[in-house]
Write a protein that holds these residues in place. Structure first.
Motif, PDB file in Angstrom:
ATOM      1  N   MET A   1     -14.931 -31.522 -10.420  1.00 50.06           N
ATOM      2  CA  MET A   1     -16.371 -31.261 -10.319  1.00 50.06           C
ATOM      3  C   MET A   1     -16.843 -31.161  -8.874  1.00 50.06           C
ATOM      4  O   MET A   1     -18.028 -31.165  -8.607  1.00 50.06           O
ATOM      5  CB  MET A   1     -17.142 -32.379 -11.010  1.00 50.06           C
ATOM      6  N   SER A   2     -15.914 -31.097  -7.954  1.00 50.14           N
ATOM      7  CA  SER A   2     -16.310 -30.977  -6.554  1.00 50.14           C
ATOM      8  C   SER A   2     -15.527 -29.839  -5.904  1.00 50.14           C
ATOM      9  O   SER A   2     -14.492 -29.415  -6.404  1.00 50.14           O
ATOM     10  CB  SER A   2     -16.064 -32.288  -5.808  1.00 50.14           C
ATOM     11  N   THR A   3     -16.041 -29.383  -4.795  1.00 46.38           N
ATOM     12  CA  THR A   3     -15.395 -28.298  -4.067  1.00 46.38           C
ATOM     13  C   THR A   3     -15.591 -28.535  -2.580  1.00 46.38           C
ATOM     14  O   THR A   3     -16.459 -29.291  -2.170  1.00 46.38           O
ATOM     15  CB  THR A   3     -15.955 -26.932  -4.483  1.00 46.38           C
ATOM     16  N   THR A   4     -14.780 -27.907  -1.787  1.00 45.59           N
ATOM     17  CA  THR A   4     -14.896 -28.014  -0.336  1.00 45.59           C
ATOM     18  C   THR A   4     -15.408 -26.688   0.210  1.00 45.59           C
ATOM     19  O   THR A   4     -14.918 -25.628  -0.173  1.00 45.59           O
ATOM     20  CB  THR A   4     -13.523 -28.342   0.291  1.00 45.59           C
ATOM     21  N   VAL A   5     -16.399 -26.768   1.068  1.00 44.36           N
ATOM     22  CA  VAL A   5     -16.963 -25.560   1.670  1.00 44.36           C
ATOM     23  C   VAL A   5     -16.924 -25.691   3.192  1.00 44.36           C
ATOM     24  O   VAL A   5     -17.029 -26.790   3.728  1.00 44.36           O
ATOM     25  CB  VAL A   5     -18.409 -25.295   1.190  1.00 44.36           C
ATOM     26  N   PRO A   6     -16.742 -24.563   3.880  1.00 42.59           N
ATOM     27  CA  PRO A   6     -16.705 -24.618   5.350  1.00 42.59           C
ATOM     28  C   PRO A   6     -18.106 -24.855   5.927  1.00 42.59           C
ATOM     29  O   PRO A   6     -19.109 -24.443   5.356  1.00 42.59           O
ATOM     30  CB  PRO A   6     -16.176 -23.247   5.742  1.00 42.59           C
ATOM     31  N   THR A   7     -18.134 -25.545   7.057  1.00 42.86           N
ATOM     32  CA  THR A   7     -19.401 -25.761   7.762  1.00 42.86           C
ATOM     33  C   THR A   7     -19.511 -24.773   8.912  1.00 42.86           C
ATOM     34  O   THR A   7     -18.524 -24.119   9.282  1.00 42.86           O
ATOM     35  CB  THR A   7     -19.495 -27.191   8.311  1.00 42.86           C
ATOM     36  N   LYS A   8     -20.676 -24.689   9.499  1.00 40.32           N
ATOM     37  CA  LYS A   8     -20.888 -23.778  10.632  1.00 40.32           C
ATOM     38  C   LYS A   8     -20.079 -24.193  11.854  1.00 40.32           C
ATOM     39  O   LYS A   8     -19.742 -23.367  12.685  1.00 40.32           O
ATOM     40  CB  LYS A   8     -22.371 -23.734  10.988  1.00 40.32           C
ATOM     41  N   THR A   9     -19.744 -25.483  11.936  1.00 43.93           N
ATOM     42  CA  THR A   9     -19.012 -25.978  13.097  1.00 43.93           C
ATOM     43  C   THR A   9     -17.503 -25.830  12.946  1.00 43.93           C
ATOM     44  O   THR A   9     -16.752 -26.241  13.823  1.00 43.93           O
ATOM     45  CB  THR A   9     -19.354 -27.455  13.349  1.00 43.93           C
ATOM     46  N   GLY A  10     -17.080 -25.271  11.843  1.00 41.64           N
ATOM     47  CA  GLY A  10     -15.644 -25.042  11.647  1.00 41.64           C
ATOM     48  C   GLY A  10     -14.958 -26.098  10.808  1.00 41.64           C
ATOM     49  O   GLY A  10     -13.783 -25.978  10.498  1.00 41.64           O
ATOM     50  N   GLY A  11     -15.658 -27.146  10.442  1.00 42.43           N
ATOM     51  CA  GLY A  11     -15.077 -28.178   9.584  1.00 42.43           C
ATOM     52  C   GLY A  11     -15.274 -27.859   8.118  1.00 42.43           C
ATOM     53  O   GLY A  11     -15.696 -26.758   7.750  1.00 42.43           O
ATOM     54  N   ASP A  12     -14.959 -28.790   7.297  1.00 43.84           N
ATOM     55  CA  ASP A  12     -15.159 -28.654   5.860  1.00 43.84           C
ATOM     56  C   ASP A  12     -15.977 -29.832   5.367  1.00 43.84           C
ATOM     57  O   ASP A  12     -15.895 -30.934   5.911  1.00 43.84           O
ATOM     58  CB  ASP A  12     -13.827 -28.644   5.107  1.00 43.84           C
ATOM     59  N   VAL A  13     -16.740 -29.606   4.321  1.00 48.94           N
ATOM     60  CA  VAL A  13     -17.505 -30.671   3.692  1.00 48.94           C
ATOM     61  C   VAL A  13     -17.304 -30.569   2.182  1.00 48.94           C
ATOM     62  O   VAL A  13     -17.229 -29.475   1.629  1.00 48.94           O
ATOM     63  CB  VAL A  13     -19.005 -30.610   4.074  1.00 48.94           C
ATOM     64  N   ALA A  14     -17.161 -31.731   1.545  1.00 45.96           N
ATOM     65  CA  ALA A  14     -16.979 -31.757   0.096  1.00 45.96           C
ATOM     66  C   ALA A  14     -18.348 -31.795  -0.581  1.00 45.96           C
ATOM     67  O   ALA A  14     -19.221 -32.561  -0.191  1.00 45.96           O
ATOM     68  CB  ALA A  14     -16.163 -32.966  -0.319  1.00 45.96           C
ATOM     69  N   ILE A  15     -18.513 -30.950  -1.559  1.00 49.90           N
ATOM     70  CA  ILE A  15     -19.735 -30.894  -2.352  1.00 49.90           C
ATOM     71  C   ILE A  15     -19.364 -31.331  -3.771  1.00 49.90           C
ATOM     72  O   ILE A  15     -18.418 -30.805  -4.352  1.00 49.90           O
ATOM     73  CB  ILE A  15     -20.317 -29.468  -2.401  1.00 49.90           C
ATOM     74  N   ALA A  16     -20.111 -32.292  -4.299  1.00 52.85           N
ATOM     75  CA  ALA A  16     -19.819 -32.791  -5.636  1.00 52.85           C
ATOM     76  C   ALA A  16     -21.096 -32.832  -6.463  1.00 52.85           C
ATOM     77  O   ALA A  16     -22.191 -32.955  -5.927  1.00 52.85           O
ATOM     78  CB  ALA A  16     -19.218 -34.188  -5.558  1.00 52.85           C
ATOM     79  N   THR A  17     -20.923 -32.736  -7.767  1.00 50.23           N
ATOM     80  CA  THR A  17     -22.062 -32.860  -8.668  1.00 50.23           C
ATOM     81  C   THR A  17     -22.427 -34.336  -8.808  1.00 50.23           C
ATOM     82  O   THR A  17     -21.648 -35.225  -8.449  1.00 50.23           O
ATOM     83  CB  THR A  17     -21.723 -32.301 -10.056  1.00 50.23           C
ATOM     84  N   ALA A  18     -23.588 -34.585  -9.341  1.00 50.10           N
ATOM     85  CA  ALA A  18     -24.006 -35.970  -9.594  1.00 50.10           C
ATOM     86  C   ALA A  18     -23.062 -36.631 -10.595  1.00 50.10           C
ATOM     87  O   ALA A  18     -22.736 -37.818 -10.462  1.00 50.10           O
ATOM     88  CB  ALA A  18     -25.440 -35.996 -10.115  1.00 50.10           C
TER      89      ALA A  18
END
Length: 75
Positions: free
Chosen positions: A29-46
């Motif tokens: 239920m979560s995914t990783t998306v790139p950030t503007k700074t070149g890193g990654d951030v995990a996005i998860a549902t509630a």
């Protein structure tokens, strides 16, 4: 007494297995998306956050059971 210890070990193992199942469900239920700074951030549902919280609680219970069993065995 040994039967009781064996039963509690089984309970702890099942709590761990349930925790792993909740963590696996949360991962789906979560995914990783790139950030503007070149890193990654995990996005998860509630729901994923709730599943992770449940997994943490189940693991904590399993660890508490094992801790008590170790204390009992050392006495």
């Amino acid at each position: 007494m040994k039967t009781d210890i064996a039963i509690w070990n089984i309970v702890a193992d099942r709590l761990d297995a349930a925790a792993q199942a909740h963590r696996a469900g949360a991962e789906r239920m979560s995914t990783t998306v790139p950030t503007k700074t070149g890193g990654d951030v995990a996005i998860a549902t509630a729901e994923a956050a709730v599943k992770r919280s449940i997994a943490d609680t189940l693991e904590g219970l399993a660890n508490d059971i094992r801790h008590v069993l170790q204390e009992e065995a050392s006495q």
